[in-house]
Motif scaffolding. Structure first.
Motif, mmCIF file in Angstrom:
data_model
loop_
_atom_site.group_PDB
_atom_site.id
_atom_site.type_symbol
_atom_site.label_atom_id
_atom_site.label_comp_id
_atom_site.label_asym_id
_atom_site.label_seq_id
_atom_site.Cartn_x
_atom_site.Cartn_y
_atom_site.Cartn_z
ATOM 1 N N THR A 149 -5.662 3.114 -9.515
ATOM 2 C CA THR A 149 -5.329 1.726 -10.064
ATOM 3 C C THR A 149 -4.485 1.886 -11.390
ATOM 4 O O THR A 149 -3.316 1.196 -11.596
ATOM 5 C CB THR A 149 -6.671 1.170 -10.519
ATOM 6 O OG1 THR A 149 -7.300 1.085 -9.366
ATOM 7 C CG2 THR A 149 -6.580 -0.305 -11.110
ATOM 8 N N SER A 174 -7.909 -3.374 5.668
ATOM 9 C CA SER A 174 -8.896 -2.657 6.430
ATOM 10 C C SER A 174 -9.369 -3.739 7.458
ATOM 11 O O SER A 174 -9.030 -4.956 7.330
ATOM 12 C CB SER A 174 -10.071 -2.176 5.396
ATOM 13 O OG SER A 174 -10.689 -3.405 5.045
ATOM 14 N N TYR A 188 0.127 7.420 -0.978
ATOM 15 C CA TYR A 188 -0.744 7.888 -2.236
ATOM 16 C C TYR A 188 -0.188 9.169 -2.610
ATOM 17 O O TYR A 188 -0.040 9.719 -3.788
ATOM 18 C CB TYR A 188 -2.062 7.414 -2.171
ATOM 19 C CG TYR A 188 -2.757 6.388 -2.060
ATOM 20 C CD1 TYR A 188 -2.286 5.377 -2.815
ATOM 21 C CD2 TYR A 188 -3.220 6.013 -0.773
ATOM 22 C CE1 TYR A 188 -2.801 3.857 -2.740
ATOM 23 C CE2 TYR A 188 -3.690 4.610 -0.580
ATOM 24 C CZ TYR A 188 -3.492 3.697 -1.429
ATOM 25 O OH TYR A 188 -3.940 2.297 -1.294
ATOM 26 N N PRO A 190 -4.525 -0.137 -4.651
ATOM 27 C CA PRO A 190 -5.028 1.168 -4.923
ATOM 28 C C PRO A 190 -5.944 1.575 -3.490
ATOM 29 O O PRO A 190 -6.430 2.528 -3.403
ATOM 30 C CB PRO A 190 -5.886 1.083 -5.996
ATOM 31 C CG PRO A 190 -6.185 -0.453 -6.149
ATOM 32 C CD PRO A 190 -5.076 -1.104 -5.678
ATOM 33 N N GLU A 191 -5.956 0.618 -2.612
ATOM 34 C CA GLU A 191 -6.789 0.759 -1.385
ATOM 35 C C GLU A 191 -5.942 0.170 -0.270
ATOM 36 O O GLU A 191 -5.107 -0.765 -0.552
ATOM 37 C CB GLU A 191 -8.348 0.233 -1.408
ATOM 38 C CG GLU A 191 -8.299 -1.343 -1.388
ATOM 39 C CD GLU A 191 -7.595 -1.951 -2.671
ATOM 40 O OE1 GLU A 191 -6.992 -3.120 -2.629
ATOM 41 O OE2 GLU A 191 -8.105 -1.480 -3.715
ATOM 42 N N VAL A 251 0.802 -1.152 -0.172
ATOM 43 C CA VAL A 251 -0.015 -0.088 -0.009
ATOM 44 C C VAL A 251 0.860 1.322 0.085
ATOM 45 O O VAL A 251 1.652 1.512 0.944
ATOM 46 C CB VAL A 251 -1.140 0.009 1.219
ATOM 47 C CG1 VAL A 251 -1.907 1.204 1.115
ATOM 48 C CG2 VAL A 251 -1.778 -1.167 1.140
#
Length: 620
Positions: free
Chosen positions: A530, A570, A512, A566-567, A509
């Motif tokens: 993405t 969690s 960003y 892209p995420e 990850v």
């Protein structure tokens, strides 16, 4: 030092300190910190203890607390202890399913909830918990469900103890309180399998008071501690009990995300933290250095170099630094080091305990170089937190310090660390089989951590259960590589995946914001994250940075394939525990298709992608 049972600890300290401030909490409407004196603290705990009797709470009954950090935590804890009741903390971020499991396992009748999220989560599973009778809500702004006919607010609960109508009963129970009584059941997050309730008795905390008094000799009632980590975590819980034992003022940080603001408002002398806090400090300084030029940049780099020589090459080893180094260090101490500490909010620092995950050597060296007294430690829920911690002089970078007095440690099969002593749990709640598997008949507890001793200090290597065996028969310890890579400014989270594979893969990850900045500098066009993360220049950037950082690892340990996600990972998808540790098996399952696609691509291209497992207990 006088030692008191937790059932009376607050009252004995109130007799000693009176109107001195014991606790502080932040009023978010006025942005002011509200002080609570020891006398007020004691009075509120007595009232809460009486309210428990009015509620019908029995001795050794399990009471649940599902909340963010609040002063009410302490009122409930110590009010319960006065009645010989047991408190069970829930993480504020726990899902309804997680809360339901704990409530049913511990047969909780009364659950204290903090804010709207905790109330909603608890009320949604009320009908699935046969033992649950009532929710007691800390925050008055919580809006109750129209169907809710049983919940009350905390002030209503406290009103039943006003005037201490049941004080005789409370005092009778307190008289019967014993160090053999169960104090807490702390449910482990569970990176594998269902959670286990770790039983911690009052004797465990008493022994921790003894050992820490012996080890942390500079800690005193003049200190101010920032309560930053969740009180659900044994590290913060045991630390706060220790602070109350020592007469230290505790300032309660409601939300972890607010720490950058609250720490500057309080400017504490003490604060427990996880390595991720210091990683962010390090990343911020490196970013500042990268964007600075000329003399200013040279001075910053020289300050770190001088500090390293002064604090690591000399003072750490008990030696006197050269005169010229001392003079330069004093200059930087009044300028660069001082400015850095004030910027963070720790210029009054005494020492800062850090645990919960491995501290990268670069972070450790940097923090000590700039004169921040970080005490690195090792412990588990099952050991009532601290097993070992570093000493001011003689510590080795990379170690977790010297074992505390009273705790026995030996290295068993597969280099597993085994513990024995009065701070070690007596077992897992209602789980005799798990207890027998973890604790040998002669008392040795199996930690599941591998390590070794060197120069009288304990070093950790890996979690034994996390060891991967590749299809080529090679063993890979993912945490070592993850700890090395997570310090990179472009990497936010990373998970190493290698089990029964021909090579090591990673899911990454990125940070960003930094990736977007890089794309802007290079003129890279993209429609969404993405697409950006699949761009050859971005993949190449990460490939180069990974290869640089993993040079010291054996060829079979190095990342051959990686995927940029892209995420973030969690809790909602079950990929992280409440303490934000990676559930590696879940991650591998959730991203299995991406890993397969990545492997196919790698057959044609010479680049890969990586994911991070336990981003060092990072807080989001």
């Amino acid at each position: 030092m006088t030692y008191h049972h937790l059932s009376v600890l607050v009252h004995r300290q109130a007799e000693k300190y009176g109107d001195k401030v014991a606790l502080k909490y932040r009023d978010y409407e006025t942005a002011q910190w509200i002080p609570i004196s020891w006398k007020q603290f004691s009075g509120t705990v007595r009232q809460a203890a009486n309210a428990f009797v009015a509620l019908g709470v029995e001795e050794q009954e399990n009471i649940g607390i599902f909340s963010q950090n609040k002063p009410e935590w302490f009122y409930v804890d110590f009010g319960a202890f006065a009645n010989r009741a047991v408190t069970i903390p829930f993480y504020a971020t726990s899902s309804p399913a997680q809360a339901q499991y704990i409530i049913n396992d511990a047969q909780i009748r009364f659950l204290f909830v903090g804010e709207q999220y905790q109330y909603d989560a608890a009320f949604s599973i009320f009908g699935f918990c046969s033992s649950l009778q009532q929710l007691i809500i800390f925050d008055r702004s919580v809006v109750k469900d129209p169907r809710d006919v049983s919940s009350i607010y905390f002030d209503e609960f406290m009103a039943t103890g006003e005037g201490l109508p049941h004080n005789d009963t409370v005092e009778e129970r307190t008289e019967r309180a014993s160090y053999d009584d169960l104090a807490n059941i702390l449910y482990t997050s569970g990176t594998t399998g269902e959670p286990k309730g770790v039983m911690l008795h009052h004797s465990c905390y008493l022994e921790q008071f003894h050992t820490h008094d012996d080890r942390l000799t500079t800690m005193s009632d003049k200190d101010v501690s920032m309560n930053f980590l969740p009180l659900t975590h044994v590290f913060e819980k045991a630390w706060c009990y220790l602070c109350i034992h020592k007469g230290v003022q505790i300032c309660i940080n409601l939300r972890p995300a607010d720490i950058q603001t609250t720490i500057k408002e309080i400017r504490p002398t003490l604060m427990c933290s996880v390595p991720r806090f210091w990683e962010k400090v390090y990343a911020g300084v490196q970013e500042k250095i990268n964007e600075t030029t000329g003399l200013k940049k040279a001075l910053m780099l020289d300050a770190i170099r001088v500090g390293r020589i002064h604090n690591l090459d000399y003072l750490r080893l008990g030696k006197t630094p050269p005169v010229m180094n001392q003079l330069k260090y004093k200059f930087y101490e009044k300028t660069i080091y001082s400015l850095l500490k004030k910027t963070i909010g720790i210029e009054n620092g005494n020492f800062f305990p850090t645990a919960g995950a491995a501290v990268p050597d670069e972070i450790n060296e940097f923090v000590h170089s700039v004169g921040i007294n970080m005490v690195v430690g090792y412990g588990l829920t099952e050991s009532t937190a601290t097993v070992s911690c570093t000493l001011p002089v003689g510590y080795d970078i990379g170690s977790v310090g010297v074992v505390l007095p009273g705790i026995e440690v030996k290295i068993g099969e597969d280099n597993e660390i085994l513990l024995r002593g009065k701070t070690i749990t007596k077992g897992y709640y209602k789980k005799a089989e798990a207890t027998a598997a973890a604790i040998e008949p002669d008392g040795w507890f199996h930690t599941g951590d591998a390590g070794y001793f060197k120069n009288g200090q304990l070093f950790l290597t890996e979690r034994i259960k996390d060891l991967f065996k590749t299809s080529n028969g090679k063993y890979v310890a993912p945490q070592a590589l993850e700890t090395k890579l997570v310090i990179d400014r472009y990497i936010d989270q990373i998970a190493i995946i290698a089990d029964q594979r021909k090579f090591v893969s990673a899911l990454i990850v990125p940070v960003y914001g930094f990736v977007k900045e890089y794309a802007k500098e290079k003129g890279i066009e993209y429609k969404d994250m993405t697409e950006l993360l699949q761009h050859p220049k971005i993949v190449g950037l990460f490939r180069a940075r990974i290869d640089t950082l993993q040079q010291q690892f054996a060829h079979y340990e190095q990342i051959k394939r990686f995927t940029l996600l892209p995420e973030p990972f969690s809790m909602e998808r079950g990929e992280l525990t409440n303490t934000l540790k990676l559930k590696r098996a879940v991650v591998a399952k959730n991203y299995s298709e991406r890993l397969k696609r990545c492997t196919k691509k790698m057959r044609n291209k010479r680049w890969t992608v990586n994911v991070k497992y336990e981003t060092v207990n990072r807080k989001r």
